[in-house]
Scaffold this motif. Structure first.
Motif, PDB file in Angstrom:
ATOM      1  N   GLY A  35       0.790  -1.229   0.000  1.00  0.00           N
ATOM      2  CA  GLY A  35       0.000   0.000   0.000  1.00  0.00           C
ATOM      3  C   GLY A  35       0.819   1.274   0.000  1.00  0.00           C
ATOM      4  O   GLY A  35       0.323   2.330  -0.371  1.00  0.00           O
ATOM      5  N   SER A  36       2.071   1.215   0.381  1.00  0.00           N
ATOM      6  CA  SER A  36       2.914   2.402   0.490  1.00  0.00           C
ATOM      7  C   SER A  36       3.763   2.581  -0.774  1.00  0.00           C
ATOM      8  O   SER A  36       4.639   1.749  -1.055  1.00  0.00           O
ATOM      9  N   SER A  37       3.544   3.671  -1.485  1.00  0.00           N
ATOM     10  CA  SER A  37       4.339   3.923  -2.694  1.00  0.00           C
ATOM     11  C   SER A  37       5.808   4.192  -2.356  1.00  0.00           C
ATOM     12  O   SER A  37       6.695   3.815  -3.119  1.00  0.00           O
ATOM     13  N   SER A  38       6.079   4.823  -1.217  1.00  0.00           N
ATOM     14  CA  SER A  38       7.480   5.077  -0.858  1.00  0.00           C
ATOM     15  C   SER A  38       8.219   3.766  -0.577  1.00  0.00           C
ATOM     16  O   SER A  38       9.391   3.617  -0.946  1.00  0.00           O
ATOM     17  N   ILE A  39       7.556   2.802   0.043  1.00  0.00           N
ATOM     18  CA  ILE A  39       8.173   1.490   0.281  1.00  0.00           C
ATOM     19  C   ILE A  39       8.408   0.779  -1.054  1.00  0.00           C
ATOM     20  O   ILE A  39       9.475   0.198  -1.279  1.00  0.00           O
ATOM     21  N   VAL A  40       7.438   0.829  -1.957  1.00  0.00           N
ATOM     22  CA  VAL A  40       7.612   0.188  -3.268  1.00  0.00           C
ATOM     23  C   VAL A  40       8.781   0.827  -4.011  1.00  0.00           C
ATOM     24  O   VAL A  40       9.614   0.123  -4.598  1.00  0.00           O
ATOM     25  N   ASN A  41       8.877   2.144  -3.991  1.00  0.00           N
ATOM     26  CA  ASN A  41      10.010   2.826  -4.638  1.00  0.00           C
ATOM     27  C   ASN A  41      11.339   2.359  -4.039  1.00  0.00           C
ATOM     28  O   ASN A  41      12.306   2.117  -4.761  1.00  0.00           O
ATOM     29  N   TYR A  42      11.390   2.235  -2.725  1.00  0.00           N
ATOM     30  CA  TYR A  42      12.588   1.742  -2.048  1.00  0.00           C
ATOM     31  C   TYR A  42      12.924   0.317  -2.510  1.00  0.00           C
ATOM     32  O   TYR A  42      14.076   0.005  -2.825  1.00  0.00           O
TER      33      TYR A  42
END
Length: 188
Positions: A35-42
Motif C-alpha cells: 500500500g505504500s508507494s514510498s516502500i515500493v520505490n525503495y
C-alpha cells in the motif's frame, strides 16, 4: 518449497521486503502488493529485477497481476482490515490462486489477544480501532478472529494447518498476552 522455476509467489502487503531474499534464494518468481508507494520505490531500487513484480495496490480491491499463483502469503497485513474488506481480499485470493495452490496466513490476531478487550468496534464485531494505549495505539484498524471466524472466512478452502499461538509475559509479571493465528489452506 518451489518445485520448478515457474513457481509463482504473491505476497500481500510486503512491507519493507523482509521475505524477498528468502523467495529469491528458493528461485521462486516473487510478486508483491504494498500500500505504500514510498516502500515500493525503495524496494524496486533495492531489487531492480523486480520493478514489474512489486506494485502499489490495495489487496482488498485488486491484484494488479494477470496470472495465477502457486502460493499467496500474508504476514499480518490482511488482519488490519474490516471483515468485509477481508472477505473481498479472500475472493481475490481465490481468483488468483491456482487450483491446489496454497495460501499462508501468519500472525492474524486472535480474540484471545489482550488488546481485543481494548479499542472501539468499527464496522463489525471483529474489527477495532482507537486503542488508547498498547500494541495497537495509533495503528488503525485491527481485526480479531476466533477459530470459527477463520473457518467461516475460508469456507470453500481446505485447511492444511491451523495454529493458535499464545505468548504471555512471565517477567516482569503482566496480565497481557499476545495471541495470533497461523494457517495454511489449499484452494480446492
Amino acid at each position: 518449497k518451489p518445485t520448478n522455476d515457474k513457481f509463482k509467489v504473491l505476497e500481500l502487503g510486503c512491507g519493507a521486503g523482509a521475505n524477498i531474499s528468502f523467495f529469491q534464494h528458493l528461485k521462486a518468481n516473487y510478486y508483491a502488493t504494498e500500500g505504500s508507494s514510498s516502500i515500493v520505490n525503495y524496494l524496486v531500487k533495492k531489487y531492480p529485477s523486480l520493478i514489474e513484480n512489486i506494485k502499489v495496490a490495495d489487496f482488498t480491491k485488486e491484484i494488479p497481476f494477470d496470472m495465477v499463483f502457486d502460493l499467496i502469503i500474508d504476514r499480518a497485513a490482511v488482519t488490519h482490515n474490516t471483515t468485509q474488506a477481508i472477505k473481498n481480499c479472500i475472493s481475490l485470493i481465490s481468483k488468483y490462486l491456482k487450483p491446489g495452490g496454497i495460501f499462508i496466513g501468519i500472525d492474524w490476531f486472535s480474540t484471545a489477544h489482550t488488546e481485543f478487550n481494548n479499542g472501539v468496534f468499527v464496522e463489525d464485531a471483529n474489527t477495532k480501532d482507537n486503542f488508547p494505549k498498547g500494541q495497537f495505539h495509533q495503528v488503525g484498524q485491527v481485526h480479531f478472529s476466533d477459530k470459527q471466524h477463520i473457518r467461516e472466512l475460508f469456507m470453500g478452502f481446505e485447511f492444511i494447518q491451523l495454529e493458535h499461538k499464545i505468548v504471555s509475559q512471565e517477567f516482569p509479571e503482566s496480565d497481557s498476552q499476545v495471541a495470533t493465528w497461523n494457517f495454511a489452506i489449499k484452494k480446492i
